[in-house]
Design an enzyme around this catalytic site. Structure first.
Site, PDB file in Angstrom:
ATOM      1  CG  ASP A   9      -2.004  -1.232   1.245  1.00  0.00           C
ATOM      2  OD1 ASP A   9      -2.035  -1.949   0.217  1.00  0.00           O
ATOM      3  OD2 ASP A   9      -2.746  -1.171   2.173  1.00  0.00           O
ATOM      4  CG  ASP A  47      -6.620  -0.031   1.277  1.00  0.00           C
ATOM      5  OD1 ASP A  47      -7.045  -1.402   1.507  1.00  0.00           O
ATOM      6  OD2 ASP A  47      -6.924   0.766   2.056  1.00  0.00           O
ATOM      7  CG  HIS A  49     -11.331   0.967   0.451  1.00  0.00           C
ATOM      8  ND1 HIS A  49     -11.284  -0.441   1.055  1.00  0.00           N
ATOM      9  CD2 HIS A  49     -10.511   1.633   1.459  1.00  0.00           C
ATOM     10  CE1 HIS A  49     -10.552  -0.626   2.061  1.00  0.00           C
ATOM     11  NE2 HIS A  49     -10.022   0.468   2.089  1.00  0.00           N
ATOM     12  CG  HIS A  53     -15.041  -0.032   2.133  1.00  0.00           C
ATOM     13  ND1 HIS A  53     -14.405  -0.081   3.080  1.00  0.00           N
ATOM     14  CD2 HIS A  53     -15.055  -1.097   1.372  1.00  0.00           C
ATOM     15  CE1 HIS A  53     -14.065  -1.632   3.240  1.00  0.00           C
ATOM     16  NE2 HIS A  53     -14.304  -2.305   2.031  1.00  0.00           N
ATOM     17  CG  HIS A  82      -8.449   5.010   3.032  1.00  0.00           C
ATOM     18  ND1 HIS A  82      -9.454   4.684   3.986  1.00  0.00           N
ATOM     19  CD2 HIS A  82      -7.977   3.805   2.889  1.00  0.00           C
ATOM     20  CE1 HIS A  82      -9.569   3.562   4.544  1.00  0.00           C
ATOM     21  NE2 HIS A  82      -8.666   2.821   3.534  1.00  0.00           N
ATOM     22  CE  LYS A 107      -4.110  -4.519   1.176  1.00  0.00           C
ATOM     23  NZ  LYS A 107      -4.727  -3.396   1.888  1.00  0.00           N
ATOM     24  CB  CYS A 152      -2.073  -3.253   5.189  1.00  0.00           C
ATOM     25  SG  CYS A 152      -3.836  -2.467   5.120  1.00  0.00           S
TER      26      CYS A 152
HETATM   27  C1  VGL Z   1      -4.588   0.329   5.909  1.00  0.00           C
HETATM   28  C2  VGL Z   1      -6.068   1.214   7.202  1.00  0.00           C
HETATM   29  C3  VGL Z   1      -7.294   1.335   6.388  1.00  0.00           C
HETATM   30  C4  VGL Z   1      -3.135  -0.034   5.776  1.00  0.00           C
HETATM   31  C5  VGL Z   1      -5.670   0.596   4.725  1.00  0.00           C
HETATM   32  O1  VGL Z   1      -2.637   0.165   4.515  1.00  0.00           O
HETATM   33  O2  VGL Z   1      -2.446  -0.326   6.565  1.00  0.00           O
HETATM   34  N1  VGL Z   1      -4.880   1.024   7.071  1.00  0.00           N
HETATM   35  N2  VGL Z   1      -6.893   0.809   4.819  1.00  0.00           N
HETATM   36 ZN    ZN Z   2      -8.199   0.880   3.475  1.00  0.00          ZN
END
Ligand code: VGL
Ligand code: ZN
Length: 198
Positions: A9, A47, A49, A53, A82, A107, A152
């Site tokens: 990410d 990430d 979404h 979401h 986000h 994801k 993550c």
């Molecule tokens: C993440 C919070 C929400 C991450 C992703 O990449 O750690 N954290 N979505």
């Molecule tokens: Zn996320």
């Protein structure tokens, strides 16, 4: 037998100026790029979404970002909006070298389930397909770097260890959000399943 680098990410929304900016995240990017030539395969995660979401605080009345709630699959921190599919914030950071990537895995697309791990959604049973990809290529060892260490990266590392990969997390090439002791908890959890923190 081969090894893979999994870069978690490294997207605009988790970097400086992003919607869910992880402190000091930009500084790890050049060193992640430099590491890529040492691995047989490179996997990048994104990430990704849909609007509204269920992990977004804005999808819940009377909740604000970083509050938490109980979802059908357990505890969930509520995040600022986000990494919305197709948005600038969901793009990889422009300094990340994406040209070496063998696979980009997305994801968090199910509107009702968050997905921190690169292997399973947070229901812990819906796979992303990454396990099959790696095992088909005889990958035995995975190294994880990226964002965020306590979410993550942590969830991906723990799942990788449970799936019998040899797992390393390079903590110096990862950065954390760290809310309510989440980083200390993540270190404990990773260590307890045999992840090597280096
Ligand atoms: C993440 C919070 C929400 C991450 C992703 O990449 O750690 N954290 N979505
Ligand atoms: Zn996320």
């Amino acid at each position: 037998m081969s090894d893979a680098l999994i870069v978690i990410d490294v997207q605009n929304d988790f970097c400086t100026g992003g919607a869910l900016a992880v402190p000091n995240s930009d500084e790890i990017i050049p060193r992640i790029n430099a590491l890529m030539s040492e691995y047989d395969s490179i996997v990048l995660t994104q990430d990704w979404h849909p609007n509204e979401h269920l992990s977004f605080a804005s999808s819940h009345k009377h909740k604000k970002a970083y509050d938490s709630i109980d979802m059908s699959y357990g505890y969930q921190v509520l995040w600022p909006d986000h990494c919305i599919q197709g948005s600038e914030g969901a793009e990889f950071h422009s300094e990340l070298n994406t040209s070496q990537a063998n696979l980009i895995i997305r994801k968090g697309m199910n509107p009702n389930i968050d997905s921190y791990s690169a292997f399973y959604e947070n229901d812990k049973k819906t796979p992303t397909g990454l396990e099959g990809y790696l095992k088909t290529l005889d990958v035995t060892d995975v190294t994880l770097v990226g964002l965020a260490t306590d979410f993550c990266v942590n969830y991906s590392a723990v799942d990788a260890a449970k799936l019998d990969f040899n797992v390393k997390v390079m903590t110096d090439l990862s950065r954390a959000i760290d809310i309510e002791g989440s980083l200390a908890d993540a270190f404990k959890k990773m260590t307890s399943v045999g992840v090597k923190l280096i």
